[in-house]
Design a protein around this motif. Structure first.
Motif, PDB file in Angstrom:
ATOM      1  N   UNK A 223     -56.060  31.863   8.038  1.00 37.28           N
ATOM      2  CA  UNK A 223     -56.642  31.457   9.317  1.00 37.28           C
ATOM      3  C   UNK A 223     -57.928  30.668   9.120  1.00 37.28           C
ATOM      4  N   UNK A 224     -58.789  31.150   8.266  1.00 39.96           N
ATOM      5  CA  UNK A 224     -60.050  30.447   8.032  1.00 39.96           C
ATOM      6  C   UNK A 224     -59.822  29.110   7.344  1.00 39.96           C
ATOM      7  N   UNK A 225     -58.811  29.039   6.471  1.00 35.93           N
ATOM      8  CA  UNK A 225     -58.526  27.787   5.773  1.00 35.93           C
ATOM      9  C   UNK A 225     -58.072  26.700   6.743  1.00 35.93           C
ATOM     10  N   UNK A 226     -57.123  27.040   7.637  1.00 39.86           N
ATOM     11  CA  UNK A 226     -56.573  26.004   8.515  1.00 39.86           C
ATOM     12  C   UNK A 226     -57.469  25.691   9.697  1.00 39.86           C
ATOM     13  N   UNK A 227     -58.490  26.520   9.948  1.00 45.53           N
ATOM     14  CA  UNK A 227     -59.389  26.247  11.074  1.00 45.53           C
ATOM     15  C   UNK A 227     -60.785  25.817  10.616  1.00 45.53           C
ATOM     16  N   UNK A 228     -60.965  25.616   9.301  1.00 45.65           N
ATOM     17  CA  UNK A 228     -62.280  25.236   8.781  1.00 45.65           C
ATOM     18  C   UNK A 228     -62.832  23.995   9.461  1.00 45.65           C
ATOM     19  N   UNK A 229     -61.955  23.032   9.745  1.00 47.15           N
ATOM     20  CA  UNK A 229     -62.419  21.765  10.324  1.00 47.15           C
ATOM     21  C   UNK A 229     -62.846  21.909  11.779  1.00 47.15           C
ATOM     22  N   UNK A 230     -62.610  23.081  12.383  1.00 50.71           N
ATOM     23  CA  UNK A 230     -63.081  23.299  13.753  1.00 50.71           C
ATOM     24  C   UNK A 230     -64.606  23.384  13.807  1.00 50.71           C
ATOM     25  N   UNK A 231     -65.246  23.457  12.649  1.00 53.28           N
ATOM     26  CA  UNK A 231     -66.710  23.502  12.599  1.00 53.28           C
ATOM     27  C   UNK A 231     -67.335  22.107  12.616  1.00 53.28           C
ATOM     28  N   UNK A 232     -66.515  21.071  12.779  1.00 51.63           N
ATOM     29  CA  UNK A 232     -67.015  19.691  12.766  1.00 51.63           C
ATOM     30  C   UNK A 232     -67.829  19.381  14.020  1.00 51.63           C
ATOM     31  N   UNK A 233     -68.519  18.258  13.980  1.00 51.55           N
ATOM     32  CA  UNK A 233     -69.400  17.837  15.079  1.00 51.55           C
ATOM     33  C   UNK A 233     -68.633  17.580  16.373  1.00 51.55           C
TER      34      UNK A 233
ATOM     35  N   UNK B 265     -55.800  20.772  16.851  1.00 54.02           N
ATOM     36  CA  UNK B 265     -55.042  21.997  16.589  1.00 54.02           C
ATOM     37  C   UNK B 265     -55.986  23.106  16.114  1.00 54.02           C
ATOM     38  N   UNK B 266     -56.855  22.782  15.156  1.00 50.28           N
ATOM     39  CA  UNK B 266     -57.775  23.785  14.627  1.00 50.28           C
ATOM     40  C   UNK B 266     -58.702  24.315  15.714  1.00 50.28           C
ATOM     41  N   UNK B 267     -59.257  23.408  16.510  1.00 56.22           N
ATOM     42  CA  UNK B 267     -60.192  23.824  17.560  1.00 56.22           C
ATOM     43  C   UNK B 267     -59.493  24.635  18.638  1.00 56.22           C
ATOM     44  N   UNK B 268     -58.300  24.196  19.053  1.00 59.75           N
ATOM     45  CA  UNK B 268     -57.579  24.920  20.102  1.00 59.75           C
ATOM     46  C   UNK B 268     -57.125  26.286  19.608  1.00 59.75           C
ATOM     47  N   UNK B 269     -56.768  26.380  18.324  1.00 62.70           N
ATOM     48  CA  UNK B 269     -56.350  27.662  17.764  1.00 62.70           C
ATOM     49  C   UNK B 269     -57.517  28.642  17.719  1.00 62.70           C
ATOM     50  N   UNK B 270     -58.672  28.161  17.312  1.00 61.23           N
ATOM     51  CA  UNK B 270     -59.864  29.009  17.304  1.00 61.23           C
ATOM     52  C   UNK B 270     -60.177  29.490  18.723  1.00 61.23           C
ATOM     53  N   UNK B 271     -60.098  28.592  19.704  1.00 60.76           N
ATOM     54  CA  UNK B 271     -60.371  28.974  21.093  1.00 60.76           C
ATOM     55  C   UNK B 271     -59.334  29.967  21.611  1.00 60.76           C
TER      56      UNK B 271
END
Length: 365
Positions: free
Chosen positions: A218-228, A192-198
């Motif tokens: 927005x930054x709080x709920x998408x923070x995990x999109x920075x994962x490997x 969800x986080x990665x798709x939302x960022x995209x």
């Protein structure tokens, strides 16, 4: 445990933290370790965590009472067949992978069900590698234990004792149930986080205003999109069936919300936020979850020359390390002017106390 010999295949953040926790409580435990990055093994030996550096999978493993597989999930399963012939009577293998079906199926295929008990310490960090491991990373975190049908009570108890030893909270689950739960509470949120960022990236205008204005929630709920990307590709592929089921349910819920918006169904939209708020507020704040927490707060302060420098000096004088600091240009959710992030909760709490003494206006996340 004091006279046990334990091997770690892979000694990164999780493996290193387990090894450190064991050595803290039972320093006489003999620990062997193997990984491709030899410099980290040499550091672990210098730290007194590793007693024997292994050159690979071989005869030395015959000494071991317990072997931890701490490599990426798809490699853990591949090591099973290599290790099998070096297991002494009574020795067992465990792993720390965040998906369990893949390795349990391989255990069954190899006929190793009486020699394996799965495990998943539910903690992590944005930092990786042995150099970032600590002896307290897994304290108060759930440690899921997934036995096979042939696992004995004594074998399960062995892992329970280790979980307790390092300060974790052991919880025994069926591996299939584990994977369905983690698909919902860990794997789907990353998608969800990665798709939302995209989505935002693809929808942004030429001036990049969405990116510029993105902050707060927005930054709080998408923070995990920075994962490997490599790690999460492996996790998704080893739990794709459960993830597909949960993702279909999520898509259906989004479709329902879309319909309610189009028909101006105010009551349903209100219930969406009400029920989610109530359920979210019932979560325990005492036990860390699968997703690494964000240790930060904001400070409401005037934009004056030297203001940030003064604040930094106050914290530095007490030896408090700041992970990140930046101005909040979008404060629609009531955040302060300045957001400060720290590496752990203890440091964050200490910083809060110090700034309170100087009468700063602090706002928790």
């Amino acid at each position: 445990m004091s006279d046990a010999t334990i091997a770690f295949i892979g000694l990164g953040l999780i493996g290193g933290s387990i090894a450190r926790g064991i050595k803290r409580e039972e320093p006489n435990t003999k620990i062997m370790a193997y990984m491709r990055t030899r410099s980290r093994l040499l550091q672990a030996k210098e730290d007194g965590i590793v007693d024997v550096i292994l050159d690979g999978i071989g005869e030395d493993l015959r000494e071991c009472d317990l072997i931890f597989l701490c490599t990426p999930v798809e490699y853990n399963a591949k090591y099973l067949s290599e290790i099998q012939s070096f297991l002494k009577p009574g020795a067992i293998i465990t792993d720390v992978g965040s998906t369990k079906t893949d390795i349990h199926e391989e255990v069954s295929r190899l006929g190793m069900e009486s020699r394996f008990v799965g495990g998943h310490p539910m903690a992590g960090s944005e930092k990786t590698g042995y150099e970032n491991s600590t002896d307290h990373l897994l304290e108060n975190a759930y440690y899921i234990i997934t036995p096979t049908q042939a696992s004995t009570e004594e074998q399960v108890s062995r892992l329970v004792r280790i979980a307790n030893m390092i300060g974790s909270i052991p919880l025994v689950l069926n591996y299939e149930e584990h994977d369905f739960i983690t698909a919902a509470i860990s794997h789907l949120p990353h998608i969800v986080a990665s798709s939302l960022v995209n989505l935002v990236g693809a929808s942004d205008n030429e001036e990049g205003l969405m990116k510029r204005l993105a902050a707060g929630g927005f930054k709080d709920i998408t923070r995990i999109a920075s994962s490997s990307p490599e790690m999460w590709e492996q996790i998704c592929m080893t739990n794709n069936q459960n993830l597909s089921v949960i993702l279909e349910r999520y898509i259906a819920s989004l479709s329902q919300i879309l319909g309610e918006l189009k028909t101006n169904d105010k009551q349903s939209i209100y219930q969406l936020f009400e029920t989610s708020r109530d359920y979210r507020n019932s979560f325990s704040e005492k036990v860390p979850g699968l997703i690494a927490p964000d240790y930060s707060f904001t400070v409401d302060m005037a934009d004056e020359v030297g203001a940030i420098s003064t604040l930094s000096v106050i914290l530095a004088a007490k030896g408090i390390s700041i992970k990140n600091i930046g101005i909040n240009h979008n404060r629609e959710h009531g955040e302060g002017t300045l957001r400060i992030a720290f590496y752990d909760k203890e440091t964050m709490d200490n910083a809060w106390k110090q700034l309170e003494r100087y009468h700063y206006d602090l706002i928790s996340n």
